[in-house]
Write an enzyme that holds these catalytic residues in place. Structure first.
Site, PDB file in Angstrom:
ATOM      1  N   ASP A 115       0.834  -1.201   0.000  1.00  0.00           N
ATOM      2  CA  ASP A 115       0.000   0.000   0.000  1.00  0.00           C
ATOM      3  C   ASP A 115       0.870   1.254   0.000  1.00  0.00           C
ATOM      4  O   ASP A 115       0.664   2.175   0.782  1.00  0.00           O
ATOM      5  CB  ASP A 115      -0.903  -0.033   1.238  1.00  0.00           C
ATOM      6  CG  ASP A 115      -2.162   0.798   1.070  1.00  0.00           C
ATOM      7  OD1 ASP A 115      -2.511   1.147  -0.072  1.00  0.00           O
ATOM      8  OD2 ASP A 115      -2.790   1.110   2.098  1.00  0.00           O
ATOM      9  N   CYS A 116       1.857   1.285  -0.891  1.00  0.00           N
ATOM     10  CA  CYS A 116       2.873   2.329  -0.918  1.00  0.00           C
ATOM     11  C   CYS A 116       2.946   2.932  -2.321  1.00  0.00           C
ATOM     12  O   CYS A 116       2.601   2.274  -3.302  1.00  0.00           O
ATOM     13  CB  CYS A 116       4.220   1.699  -0.535  1.00  0.00           C
ATOM     14  SG  CYS A 116       5.651   2.777  -0.706  1.00  0.00           S
ATOM     15  N   GLY A 117       3.411   4.142  -2.423  1.00  0.00           N
ATOM     16  CA  GLY A 117       3.601   4.763  -3.727  1.00  0.00           C
ATOM     17  C   GLY A 117       4.573   4.002  -4.612  1.00  0.00           C
ATOM     18  O   GLY A 117       4.525   4.104  -5.829  1.00  0.00           O
ATOM     19  N   TYR A 118       5.460   3.222  -4.000  1.00  0.00           N
ATOM     20  CA  TYR A 118       6.446   2.441  -4.758  1.00  0.00           C
ATOM     21  C   TYR A 118       5.995   1.002  -5.027  1.00  0.00           C
ATOM     22  O   TYR A 118       6.751   0.210  -5.591  1.00  0.00           O
ATOM     23  CB  TYR A 118       7.778   2.399  -3.999  1.00  0.00           C
ATOM     24  CG  TYR A 118       8.455   3.745  -3.859  1.00  0.00           C
ATOM     25  CD1 TYR A 118       9.042   4.368  -4.962  1.00  0.00           C
ATOM     26  CD2 TYR A 118       8.510   4.393  -2.631  1.00  0.00           C
ATOM     27  CE1 TYR A 118       9.659   5.600  -4.839  1.00  0.00           C
ATOM     28  CE2 TYR A 118       9.139   5.618  -2.496  1.00  0.00           C
ATOM     29  CZ  TYR A 118       9.723   6.221  -3.604  1.00  0.00           C
ATOM     30  OH  TYR A 118      10.330   7.434  -3.476  1.00  0.00           O
ATOM     31  N   THR A 119       4.785   0.647  -4.628  1.00  0.00           N
ATOM     32  CA  THR A 119       4.310  -0.735  -4.767  1.00  0.00           C
ATOM     33  C   THR A 119       4.399  -1.237  -6.197  1.00  0.00           C
ATOM     34  O   THR A 119       4.626  -2.428  -6.418  1.00  0.00           O
ATOM     35  CB  THR A 119       2.872  -0.878  -4.213  1.00  0.00           C
ATOM     36  OG1 THR A 119       2.894  -0.547  -2.815  1.00  0.00           O
ATOM     37  CG2 THR A 119       2.335  -2.282  -4.379  1.00  0.00           C
TER      38      THR A 119
END
Length: 193
Positions: A70-74
């Protein structure tokens, strides 16, 4: 995939462009020094509960990455899968899910495995969710990666989700890449080649 995850996936290219422009989370470190504690003595528990003995990686490079769903880098899961497929004869990618940064990995091991398979086609090994930041509960593999007294030179802990550590074919830590360094970047692929 949740609504938030869909939005994060959509904005990922803009995030990578912005972080490249500003240099945020873009540190790259390298060093080659014989580790006082051998890498091949390490073990980890896979997401399905199997023990993985790192001695089985002798002769291949290993890219170890702390991950989150659940991350911008996922979206880097997709890049890591491509990297794993492209260099399958010389590289092993290992994902270490962690909930250490803004609680961006709240799922259970089963939920994480399903999310990665369904949304990104991940086939590279994922480990059980653990703590990767420096603390008494830190995953032993990340203790090795972030303590120069064990790995020979690096004390840099993950700065965020999708920090990457590269170990060469002889079990020597050679590189650290911050989250904004794409797994498919020239810096990473040159280090692998």
């Amino acid at each position: 995939m949740t609504y938030r995850q869909k939005v994060l996936k959509a904005v990922y290219p803009a995030l990578m462009w912005f972080t490249k422009l500003t240099g945020k989370n873009a540190t790259e470190l390298s060093g080659i020094k014989e580790p006082p504690v051998p890498f091949y003595m390490q073990q980890a528990i896979s997401i399905n509960g199997d023990t993985i003995d790192f001695s089985s990686f002798k002769g291949k490079k290993v890219l170890l990455v702390n991950t989150a769903s659940d991350c911008g880098y996922t979206n880097q899961y997709d890049d890591l899968q491509k990297l794993s497929e492209t260099y399958k004869d010389k590289l092993v990618v290992l994902g270490f899910p962690a909930n250490d940064f803004k609680e961006q990995e709240k799922g259970t091991d089963k939920e994480i495995a399903e999310f990665c398979k369904v949304n990104f086609g991940v086939t590279f090994p994922l480990m059980q969710k653990s703590i990767v930041i420096k603390s008494p509960q830190q995953n032993p593999v990340f203790q090795w990666l972030t303590e120069a007294a064990k790995n020979g030179w690096n004390d840099k802990a993950p700065t965020w989700n999708f920090s990457k550590y590269l170990v060469n074919e002889k079990g020597i830590l050679t590189n650290y890449f911050d989250p904004s360094v794409s797994p498919l970047s020239d810096a990473v692929t040159k280090a692998i080649e």
